[in-house]
Design an enzyme around this catalytic site. Structure first.
Site, PDB file in Angstrom:
ATOM      1  N   SER A 337       0.804  -1.104  -0.125  1.00  0.00           N
ATOM      2  CA  SER A 337      -0.044  -0.098   0.018  1.00  0.00           C
ATOM      3  C   SER A 337       0.877   1.292  -0.046  1.00  0.00           C
ATOM      4  O   SER A 337       1.900   1.131   0.618  1.00  0.00           O
ATOM      5  CB  SER A 337      -0.910  -0.030   1.350  1.00  0.00           C
ATOM      6  OG  SER A 337      -0.140   0.550   2.348  1.00  0.00           O
ATOM      7  N   ASP A 338       0.490   2.110  -0.548  1.00  0.00           N
ATOM      8  CA  ASP A 338       0.935   3.653  -0.316  1.00  0.00           C
ATOM      9  C   ASP A 338       0.737   4.045   1.139  1.00  0.00           C
ATOM     10  O   ASP A 338       0.019   3.466   1.584  1.00  0.00           O
ATOM     11  CB  ASP A 338       0.399   4.781  -1.332  1.00  0.00           C
ATOM     12  CG  ASP A 338       1.390   5.689  -1.627  1.00  0.00           C
ATOM     13  OD1 ASP A 338       2.394   5.739  -0.899  1.00  0.00           O
ATOM     14  OD2 ASP A 338       1.242   6.300  -2.940  1.00  0.00           O
ATOM     15  N   TYR A 339       1.446   4.927   1.408  1.00  0.00           N
ATOM     16  CA  TYR A 339       1.378   5.357   2.915  1.00  0.00           C
ATOM     17  C   TYR A 339       0.157   5.814   3.372  1.00  0.00           C
ATOM     18  O   TYR A 339      -0.579   6.624   2.912  1.00  0.00           O
ATOM     19  CB  TYR A 339       2.458   6.474   3.094  1.00  0.00           C
ATOM     20  CG  TYR A 339       3.822   5.938   3.432  1.00  0.00           C
ATOM     21  CD1 TYR A 339       4.421   4.729   2.728  1.00  0.00           C
ATOM     22  CD2 TYR A 339       4.658   6.832   4.331  1.00  0.00           C
ATOM     23  CE1 TYR A 339       5.404   4.573   3.240  1.00  0.00           C
ATOM     24  CE2 TYR A 339       6.038   6.247   4.739  1.00  0.00           C
ATOM     25  CZ  TYR A 339       6.354   5.315   3.998  1.00  0.00           C
ATOM     26  OH  TYR A 339       7.798   4.834   4.269  1.00  0.00           O
ATOM     27  N   PHE A 340      -0.621   5.079   4.323  1.00  0.00           N
ATOM     28  CA  PHE A 340      -1.746   5.488   4.955  1.00  0.00           C
ATOM     29  C   PHE A 340      -3.025   5.277   3.968  1.00  0.00           C
ATOM     30  O   PHE A 340      -4.043   5.589   4.209  1.00  0.00           O
ATOM     31  CB  PHE A 340      -2.044   6.837   5.468  1.00  0.00           C
ATOM     32  CG  PHE A 340      -0.588   7.128   6.368  1.00  0.00           C
ATOM     33  CD1 PHE A 340      -0.837   6.623   7.420  1.00  0.00           C
ATOM     34  CD2 PHE A 340       0.098   8.108   5.989  1.00  0.00           C
ATOM     35  CE1 PHE A 340       0.402   6.770   8.476  1.00  0.00           C
ATOM     36  CE2 PHE A 340       1.056   8.281   6.904  1.00  0.00           C
ATOM     37  CZ  PHE A 340       1.350   7.652   8.105  1.00  0.00           C
ATOM     38  N   ALA A 341      -2.734   4.484   2.625  1.00  0.00           N
ATOM     39  CA  ALA A 341      -3.775   4.397   1.829  1.00  0.00           C
ATOM     40  C   ALA A 341      -4.901   3.379   2.165  1.00  0.00           C
ATOM     41  O   ALA A 341      -6.246   3.503   1.926  1.00  0.00           O
ATOM     42  CB  ALA A 341      -3.137   3.739   0.497  1.00  0.00           C
TER      43      ALA A 341
END
Length: 809
Positions: A337-341
């Site tokens: 995942s992208d950060y906090f996605a």
């Protein structure tokens, strides 16, 4: 590095010695009775199966998470890794540590968002300290968890390793302007070497988003607007990061393809906006760079994009991550995942009510690993026990993650030689390469009356003026290199080297864009116009006493950047120079001095005033730590400006979208203005002249299942050595589905001596002519094709090709 109790020091020292051994010692046989997964002679698939069978549910889920914001759980308040804290916080181990080179989790007064490259934060860890930190972390994971599963460590690497002292190369859009894939492979080989020396195994790069929206602040992170150019440069970068084969060599890291997909054409140009893109457009433009890379190289990591497509965020799209990515493209690695996605499925997209719901949606879609922390995936053990998530889903994700760890060689060599990390950072060859990349990235847009190159014996008094003249911006996802060579510094060096020629340099700021330019600062404060008026007046006085003016304008790290939060914006509603830069330029032009304008910027700017009045105009983008030296090499003619635009430059936002590969009914015209860009895709001048021949086809007719060979002659007809990029395009005049007016299919950068002629050979395959038909099948339809060659997307010479049915003769 945290000092370990005496009983724990010996295993770490022994392990470090073993990790740097070579030959037979490094691959010593496992002790009798050792589990199969620890035997390097076994196939990776069997090792994964054996290890997975030994793991508890909690140990499996631990592998699906990382730590970043809560690094305080694994380190002391001073930022040293703490074995005791890690044992307490993560008794079941951990999958990744996010960005070990930064000091996230260290409490500091006035700490900002902590994003990569935050230049107003407490300094990150240097080479030796980072290596010590990763070694201590690996010692915990290998020696003090039940199964001894090592950690993955990821770092940012958009245009070089994002860490203190690491080599900074031109920003991605500048690297794309080189049209030189071999150069990119060398650049990212350096980035990989520097990362691996400090203990990282994964780069969160390259960005292979196709960018069709110049208002978007992240356009600087991309390789431009064309899917073939983006794919080619992306593959070259991946080769640099990880090589062509696995397992990883000891100076390589895994590349991460991002962001899958549609990220580069957000609604109203704002980051994370919905990608209102049809499936056909996705398949024609946004899918190809990802698909090509996965087909060409053993890609192990793909990062989905933040945005939604057709109402479904990428991080929760089973169609995107499972049906297309794995089913159609054949991807075998891990999705991260992208950060906090995953959390943003709750907070931004509102398709989940809580962390449980977000975890279920992401895992169902095919998301393997949550970054940067395990906020939602920490809930997975409870969800399995409640029957809301199947153990098979967990096993599938963990298999992908464990395979990466085995392919990285971590089970055999979890440690790095910290004593070598410093010496492998910003080495002389790396700095020389950064200078070469800066030279090659520069695009000459205008050169009236042959003002460039400058003759140092005739320059006389050079006025270096502008907000980017003294302090050179290097763009987002940058840290602090050992030294950034500014344009003013390089001009002063040049004058000193030619001191006997009467060459002198004077300087004036002329204008200030923003008060401060830290990429990570949330607030952006424009400079006071009244103060800028005084600076402009001072610059005019300096320029009056000069013979030649070098005006250095553009953006900085705050005026075009990633907008990662509502209070941290980076997209714009116009493409003009920010602040009073045009006022400064007009005041200088009114002096009628020979004036060179150099742009250092992240987005393509609508520089109509500069295009009309500057004697010479150079697009430099962000050129990295060797900015000044690269500029001096080009301006004084030691290198030819052979770069080409990877994007079209609009005259105004009213022309958007402006990409070159539009459909036939677009660009009909405007009242009172033109639909033509200010500068077209692929454009760039030289100090010499080139002639490019029409393409010669091996046959005027080929079957749909046959390739065609193409030859193009390029001749340097000028008096100087120079670089040209031979570009090959196709167009289908008639097809069952509308086709772009032009599609780039091949290119090659060629260096030629005066009078030299060279034949460039290309081969177009059936896949190059294929398109998605009415039934959404990828087919090569019989029919006419126009094949064109030239130095840009406008000045072309053509030949006709007829594609016949596979069985026809």
């Amino acid at each position: 590095m945290t000092r370990l109790p005496s009983r724990r020091r010996a295993p770490l020292a022994l392990a470090l010695c073993l990790s740097i051994a070579t030959g037979p010692l490094a691959a010593m046989a496992q002790p009798a009775g050792a589990p199969l997964y620890k035997d390097p002679r076994q196939p990776i698939a069997k090792r994964v199966d054996d290890l997975l069978a030994r793991m508890t549910l909690e140990e499996k889920v631990a592998q699906m998470t990382g730590v970043w914001e809560r690094k305080d759980l694994i380190q002391t308040p001073q930022g040293q890794f703490s074995l005791e804290r890690a044992e307490q916080a993560f008794p079941n181990g951990l999958g990744e540590i996010s960005r070990p080179s930064d000091r996230r989790g260290v409490k500091t007064a006035g700490s900002d968002s902590g994003a990569a490259g935050a230049s107003d934060q407490v300094a990150g860890r240097g080479p030796r300290e980072t290596a010590d930190y990763t070694n201590a972390a690996q010692h915990w994971a290998v020696e003090h968890t039940r199964l001894g599963i090592p950690l993955l460590m990821h770092e940012e690497g958009l245009h070089g390793y994002v860490a203190p002292d690491a080599t900074s190369f031109p920003q991605a859009i500048g690297l794309a302007s080189t049209w030189d894939p071999d150069l990119l492979t060398r650049v990212f080989s350096v980035a990989a070497r520097e990362m691996r020396a400090r203990g990282a195994q994964i780069a969160l790069a390259p960005v292979v988003d196709v960018a069709r929206e110049p208002r978007w602040g992240r356009i600087e992170e991309t390789y431009g607007e064309d899917p073939y150019l983006v794919g080619t440069m992306g593959i070259a970068a991946i080769r640099g990061f990880q090589g062509d084969t696995l397992p990883l060599a000891n100076d390589k890291v895994f590349a991460t393809l991002k962001h899958f997909t549609g990220h580069g054409q957000p609604e109203n140009g704002t980051n994370v906006g919905p990608a209102e893109i049809s499936e056909r457009t996705l398949r024609e433009n946004f899918f190809p760079p990802f698909q090509r890379a996965i087909a060409a190289l053993p890609i192990q990591a793909v990062m989905p994009s933040y945005n939604e497509i057709d109402g479904v965020p990428s991080s929760a799209s089973r169609w995107l991550l499972t049906d297309v990515l794995r089913g159609e493209f054949g991807f075998k690695g891990a999705t991260t995942s992208d950060y906090f996605a995953i959390k943003e499925l709750i907070t931004r997209h509102h398709i989940a009510a809580d962390l449980d719901g977000a975890a279920i949606r992401a895992l169902d879609a095919g998301m393997d690993l949550e970054l940067p922390d395990g906020e939602a995936y920490a809930r997975l053990p409870a969800l399995v026990k409640a029957g809301k998530v199947q153990m098979a889903q967990i096993d599938t994700a963990v298999r992908h993650i464990l395979a990466m760890k085995f392919e990285s060689g971590l089970f055999e060599h979890p440690y790095v030689d910290a004593a070598l990390a410093e010496g492998r950072t910003a080495t002389p060859d790396a700095v020389a390469l950064a200078r070469q990349a800066a030279r090659e990235a520069m695009v000459l847009l205008k050169n009236d009356r042959g003002l460039l190159p400058l003759d140092p014996t005739k320059v006389g008094r050079l006025a270096v003026i502008g907000p980017n003249a003294k302090t050179s911006p290097i763009g987002g996802y940058s840290d602090v290199p050992r030294h950034v060579v500014g344009v003013l510094e390089a001009m002063q060096e040049e004058a000193k080297a030619h001191g006997g020629a009467g060459f002198t340099v004077s300087y004036a700021e002329g204008d200030r864009i923003t008060e401060g330019h830290a990429w990570a600062s949330d607030a952006v404060k424009l400079a006071d116009p009244a103060e800028n008026a005084k600076r402009i007046a001072e610059a005019v006085e300096v320029a009056k006493k000069s013979d030649v003016v070098l005006l250095v304008l553009g953006d900085n790290e705050q005026t075009s950047r990633e907008a990662w939060a509502d209070n941290h914006l980076g997209d714009r509603d116009d493409l003009d120079l920010v602040g009073q830069q045009n006022d400064l330029a007009k005041a200088i032009f009114d002096l009628h001095k020979p004036t060179v304008v150099l742009l250092l910027n992240g987005r393509p700017l609508s520089v109509n005033l500069l295009a009309e009045h500057a004697d010479a105009l150079v697009e430099g983008w962000y050129l990295g730590q060797e900015t000044g030296h690269g500029v001096a090499d080009v301006l004084f003619g030691r290198a030819d400006p052979g770069g080409k635009l990877p994007v079209s430059i609009a005259r105004s936002v009213g022309q958007l979208p402006i990409y070159y590969n539009y459909k036939p009914t677009a660009r009909r015209g405007y009242l009172f203005d033109t639909t033509k860009p200010l500068y077209p895709f692929g454009y760039g001048l030289s100090y010499t002249r080139f002639d490019i021949s029409p393409p010669r086809l091996s046959s005027p007719q080929v079957r749909a299942d046959q390739p065609v060979k193409v030859q193009v002659d390029v001749t340097n007809t000028g008096a100087r050595e120079g670089d040209e990029v031979v570009q090959l395009y196709i167009h289908r005049p008639v097809a069952s589905v509308t086709q772009p007016v032009l599609e780039l299919k091949r290119f090659q950068r060629v260096g030629l001596q005066p009078g030299e002629r060279r034949t460039v050979d290309f081969e177009l395959t059936p896949a190059d002519f294929a398109f998605w038909n009415l039934e959404m099948k990828d087919v090569n339809e019989p029919g006419p094709v126009v094949v064109s060659s030239g130095s840009n997307s406008v000045e072309l010479k053509s030949a006709n090709l007829e594609i016949t049915a596979p069985g026809a003769r």
